[in-house]
Design a protein around this motif. Structure first.
Motif, PDB file in Angstrom:
ATOM      1  N   SER A 164       0.430  -1.385  -0.537  1.00  0.00           N
ATOM      2  CA  SER A 164       0.474  -0.032   0.332  1.00  0.00           C
ATOM      3  C   SER A 164       0.790   0.869  -0.181  1.00  0.00           C
ATOM      4  O   SER A 164       0.899   1.894  -0.850  1.00  0.00           O
ATOM      5  CB  SER A 164      -0.592   0.108   1.345  1.00  0.00           C
ATOM      6  OG  SER A 164      -1.443  -1.719   1.062  1.00  0.00           O
ATOM      7  N   ALA A 165       2.253   1.087   1.049  1.00  0.00           N
ATOM      8  CA  ALA A 165       2.979   2.436   1.079  1.00  0.00           C
ATOM      9  C   ALA A 165       3.780   2.579   0.129  1.00  0.00           C
ATOM     10  O   ALA A 165       3.545   3.722  -1.157  1.00  0.00           O
ATOM     11  CB  ALA A 165       3.753   2.076   2.130  1.00  0.00           C
ATOM     12  N   LYS A 166       3.975   1.349  -1.059  1.00  0.00           N
ATOM     13  CA  LYS A 166       4.636   2.064  -2.406  1.00  0.00           C
ATOM     14  C   LYS A 166       3.862   2.050  -3.781  1.00  0.00           C
ATOM     15  O   LYS A 166       3.895   3.070  -4.159  1.00  0.00           O
ATOM     16  CB  LYS A 166       4.919   0.556  -2.838  1.00  0.00           C
ATOM     17  CG  LYS A 166       5.630   0.784  -4.229  1.00  0.00           C
ATOM     18  CD  LYS A 166       6.543  -1.469  -4.062  1.00  0.00           C
ATOM     19  CE  LYS A 166       7.577  -0.605  -5.707  1.00  0.00           C
ATOM     20  NZ  LYS A 166       6.262  -0.827  -7.469  1.00  0.00           N
ATOM     21  N   LYS A 167       2.580   1.906  -3.765  1.00  0.00           N
ATOM     22  CA  LYS A 167       1.133   2.143  -4.055  1.00  0.00           C
ATOM     23  C   LYS A 167       1.396   4.001  -3.936  1.00  0.00           C
ATOM     24  O   LYS A 167       0.776   4.963  -5.437  1.00  0.00           O
ATOM     25  CB  LYS A 167      -0.426   1.220  -4.161  1.00  0.00           C
ATOM     26  CG  LYS A 167       0.231   0.281  -4.756  1.00  0.00           C
ATOM     27  CD  LYS A 167      -1.624   0.005  -4.292  1.00  0.00           C
ATOM     28  CE  LYS A 167      -1.289  -1.688  -4.856  1.00  0.00           C
ATOM     29  NZ  LYS A 167      -2.875  -2.327  -4.997  1.00  0.00           N
ATOM     30  N   ARG A 168       0.734   3.945  -2.580  1.00  0.00           N
ATOM     31  CA  ARG A 168       0.657   5.634  -2.308  1.00  0.00           C
ATOM     32  C   ARG A 168       2.178   6.600  -2.849  1.00  0.00           C
ATOM     33  O   ARG A 168       1.615   7.654  -3.021  1.00  0.00           O
ATOM     34  CB  ARG A 168       0.477   5.849  -0.718  1.00  0.00           C
ATOM     35  CG  ARG A 168      -0.467   5.219  -0.358  1.00  0.00           C
ATOM     36  CD  ARG A 168      -0.901   5.682   0.751  1.00  0.00           C
ATOM     37  NE  ARG A 168       0.171   5.234   1.838  1.00  0.00           N
ATOM     38  CZ  ARG A 168       0.315   3.881   2.814  1.00  0.00           C
ATOM     39  NH1 ARG A 168      -0.737   3.754   2.442  1.00  0.00           N
ATOM     40  NH2 ARG A 168       0.659   3.283   3.721  1.00  0.00           N
ATOM     41  N   ARG A 169       3.089   5.481  -2.658  1.00  0.00           N
ATOM     42  CA  ARG A 169       4.726   6.484  -3.739  1.00  0.00           C
ATOM     43  C   ARG A 169       4.646   6.825  -4.557  1.00  0.00           C
ATOM     44  O   ARG A 169       5.059   7.713  -5.211  1.00  0.00           O
ATOM     45  CB  ARG A 169       5.936   5.743  -2.788  1.00  0.00           C
ATOM     46  CG  ARG A 169       7.082   6.387  -2.420  1.00  0.00           C
ATOM     47  CD  ARG A 169       7.788   5.287  -2.299  1.00  0.00           C
ATOM     48  NE  ARG A 169       7.955   4.234  -2.715  1.00  0.00           N
ATOM     49  CZ  ARG A 169       8.994   3.517  -3.158  1.00  0.00           C
ATOM     50  NH1 ARG A 169       9.420   3.347  -1.984  1.00  0.00           N
ATOM     51  NH2 ARG A 169       9.500   1.876  -3.304  1.00  0.00           N
ATOM     52  N   ASP A 170       3.905   5.946  -5.677  1.00  0.00           N
ATOM     53  CA  ASP A 170       4.155   5.495  -6.810  1.00  0.00           C
ATOM     54  C   ASP A 170       3.671   6.906  -7.241  1.00  0.00           C
ATOM     55  O   ASP A 170       2.999   7.503  -8.207  1.00  0.00           O
ATOM     56  CB  ASP A 170       3.969   4.120  -7.048  1.00  0.00           C
ATOM     57  CG  ASP A 170       5.209   3.768  -7.085  1.00  0.00           C
ATOM     58  OD1 ASP A 170       6.027   3.742  -6.789  1.00  0.00           O
ATOM     59  OD2 ASP A 170       4.754   2.269  -7.246  1.00  0.00           O
ATOM     60  N   GLY A 171       2.060   6.793  -6.552  1.00  0.00           N
ATOM     61  CA  GLY A 171       1.399   7.876  -6.345  1.00  0.00           C
ATOM     62  C   GLY A 171       1.513   8.677  -6.661  1.00  0.00           C
ATOM     63  O   GLY A 171       1.669   9.901  -7.477  1.00  0.00           O
ATOM     64  N   ILE A 172       2.370   9.514  -5.682  1.00  0.00           N
ATOM     65  CA  ILE A 172       2.607  11.343  -5.146  1.00  0.00           C
ATOM     66  C   ILE A 172       3.689  11.435  -6.769  1.00  0.00           C
ATOM     67  O   ILE A 172       3.480  12.094  -6.566  1.00  0.00           O
ATOM     68  CB  ILE A 172       3.419  11.099  -3.992  1.00  0.00           C
ATOM     69  CG1 ILE A 172       2.533  10.918  -2.829  1.00  0.00           C
ATOM     70  CG2 ILE A 172       4.654  12.208  -3.699  1.00  0.00           C
ATOM     71  CD1 ILE A 172       3.040  10.638  -1.709  1.00  0.00           C
ATOM     72  N   ILE A 173       4.972  10.719  -6.692  1.00  0.00           N
ATOM     73  CA  ILE A 173       5.817  10.346  -7.792  1.00  0.00           C
ATOM     74  C   ILE A 173       4.671  10.528  -8.846  1.00  0.00           C
ATOM     75  O   ILE A 173       5.423  11.570  -9.548  1.00  0.00           O
ATOM     76  CB  ILE A 173       6.184   9.194  -7.896  1.00  0.00           C
ATOM     77  CG1 ILE A 173       7.660   9.454  -6.893  1.00  0.00           C
ATOM     78  CG2 ILE A 173       7.584   9.525  -8.755  1.00  0.00           C
ATOM     79  CD1 ILE A 173       8.112   8.096  -6.600  1.00  0.00           C
TER      80      ILE A 173
END
Length: 227
Positions: free
Chosen positions: A202-211
């Protein structure tokens, strides 16, 4: 003598079978008068002619059977007489059946005519009553309107009932999905390391979303700058 008797018998039997076939055809035509809409009070010309033809054919068949009976009485051969006796008995049985069928059809047509006449008389009486009583006609009109309105309300109630049923179905499905989600979450909490793995995903998805969002914003700003 035997040969001439045999020829006469064959000819008479052929005539009898032909008249039986004609009777069946006329029965089919005659039976249709009972299903005619708005049957007239008196028989039509076609109906009278068809009934007269049936009566005439039945009389002709009766005469043929009498002739066959006389021929059989003069027959000397016992074996041939036994076979012909069976044929003669069958002709008599068919004739009696057709007489009963004609009587049944006549009664059926008469019953249909009586019902049609009764309905016609009732309609005439109602029309005469309405013409002499305008208030009654207006009251009947209001009752018909009330009936149509009630039918409309019933239809609307039926549509609303179906809509409520669909809504209840959606609520039930949502509850089922929520229950499944709780079960999955509960099962995941019982497996060591599974929660942390789900958290990292989930954190990776959020990080990818932010990037991805930052990159899109940068491209948009550059586009505005060069405009």
């Amino acid at each position: 003598m035997a040969s001439s008797t045999g020829i006469g018998w064959a000819q008479l039997r052929q005539q009898a079978r032909s008249l039986e076939t004609q009777t069946e055809t006329l029965f089919h035509t005659y039976s249709q008068f009972a299903s005619v809409p708005n049957l007239p009070a008196k028989p039509s010309e076609d109906e009278r002619q068809t009934e007269a033809k049936l009566q005439d054919i039945l009389e002709k068949r009766e005469t043929l059977i009498s002739q066959l009976t006389r021929l059989l009485d003069s027959e000397a051969t016992l074996t041939a007489s036994a076979l012909k006796q069976n044929n003669l008995s069958r002709h008599r049985e068919v004739l009696q059946e057709h007489r009963r069928e004609l009587s049944r059809l006549k009664s059926q047509i008469q019953d249909a005519r009586n019902r049609a006449n009764l309905l016609s008389n009732v309609r005439s009486d109602i029309d005469a009553y309405h013409s002499n009583n305008p208030e009654a006609a207006e009251a009947d009109y209001m009752l018909d309107e009330r009936s149509r309105i009630d039918n409309s309300h019933n239809m609307a109630d039926s549509v609303l009932s179906q809509a409520y049923a669909v809504n209840d179905s959606f609520v039930t499905q949502r509850e089922v999905l929520t229950s499944i989600n709780r079960r999955i979450t509960g099962a995941a909490s019982q497996v060591p390391g599974l929660n942390s793995l789900i958290g990292r995903i989930s954190a990776k998805k959020r990080r990818d979303g932010i990037i991805m969002g930052s990159f899109i914003a940068f491209c948009f700003l550059m586009f505005l700058y060069f405009m």
